[in-house]
Design a protein around this motif. Sequence first.
Motif, mmCIF file in Angstrom:
data_model
loop_
_atom_site.group_PDB
_atom_site.id
_atom_site.type_symbol
_atom_site.label_atom_id
_atom_site.label_comp_id
_atom_site.label_asym_id
_atom_site.label_seq_id
_atom_site.Cartn_x
_atom_site.Cartn_y
_atom_site.Cartn_z
ATOM 1 N N HIS A 193 -7.006 -0.509 9.035
ATOM 2 C CA HIS A 193 -7.999 -1.225 8.108
ATOM 3 C C HIS A 193 -9.208 -1.709 9.095
ATOM 4 N N GLY A 229 -10.369 5.383 9.172
ATOM 5 C CA GLY A 229 -9.147 4.897 8.929
ATOM 6 C C GLY A 229 -7.705 5.407 9.449
ATOM 7 N N LYS A 258 -3.234 3.276 6.357
ATOM 8 C CA LYS A 258 -4.372 3.650 7.241
ATOM 9 C C LYS A 258 -4.701 2.324 8.299
ATOM 10 N N GLU A 295 0.741 -1.266 0.065
ATOM 11 C CA GLU A 295 0.269 -0.026 -0.110
ATOM 12 C C GLU A 295 0.942 1.175 0.034
ATOM 13 N N ASP A 329 -12.100 0.246 5.584
ATOM 14 C CA ASP A 329 -11.486 0.468 4.137
ATOM 15 C C ASP A 329 -12.674 0.241 3.209
#
Length: 190
Positions: free
Chosen positions: A30, A158, A28, A23, A52
């Motif tokens: 999740h 997130g 973030k 990613e 997400d």
Amino acid sequence: ERDILQFRPGRMLNGSFDEDLQESSEGKIHCILLTTMSQTGQHRVLISRHFDGSNRAEQAEWEGKMFEAANQDLGIIKDDEEQMVAFVQGRLVLFTQVADLVIYVSGSGVHDELVLSELLTSIIAVLRALIPKGPTGGGVLDQFPKVSFGIEEMVCGGNLEMMDTQRVLLGSGLKWDKKLKEGKEKEGRE
């Protein structure tokens, strides 16, 4: 393919997971899950927050993968709150057991094992403050609205918002008090 290793808060890992993260560098949070586990090893989800944008079927599939990664290793946890880390499908998953609760957090990018460990520690501190007899599955259900508001104060969309226990409790308490007041006003009008 998954890797599992013990993780104690405050101890830096060798960073081998970072090379595999697919990613963006931003990353973030999740997912946050609070579950209990039966004698047969089945998880009962008490609180499930996914950040997400996945649908319920995708969320259930992801939860199953986290449970599978953790089931083999929950027996390794010797002390309450000892944390384990797993790498599942390009995401880090930290989990721990506190009394009959199993708490999971998953993230990617800048939300590495150290940040997730801090978040997990903050969640436990908030649970201890909200549940007078200590964090248990029954206590989470008894204090469900307050625990939910607490999680919302910590993670929004997130993004990690705050982890200071007192600020989280203050923010979630204000929301809870507002909901109670609105409910009582509504009842008074009827």
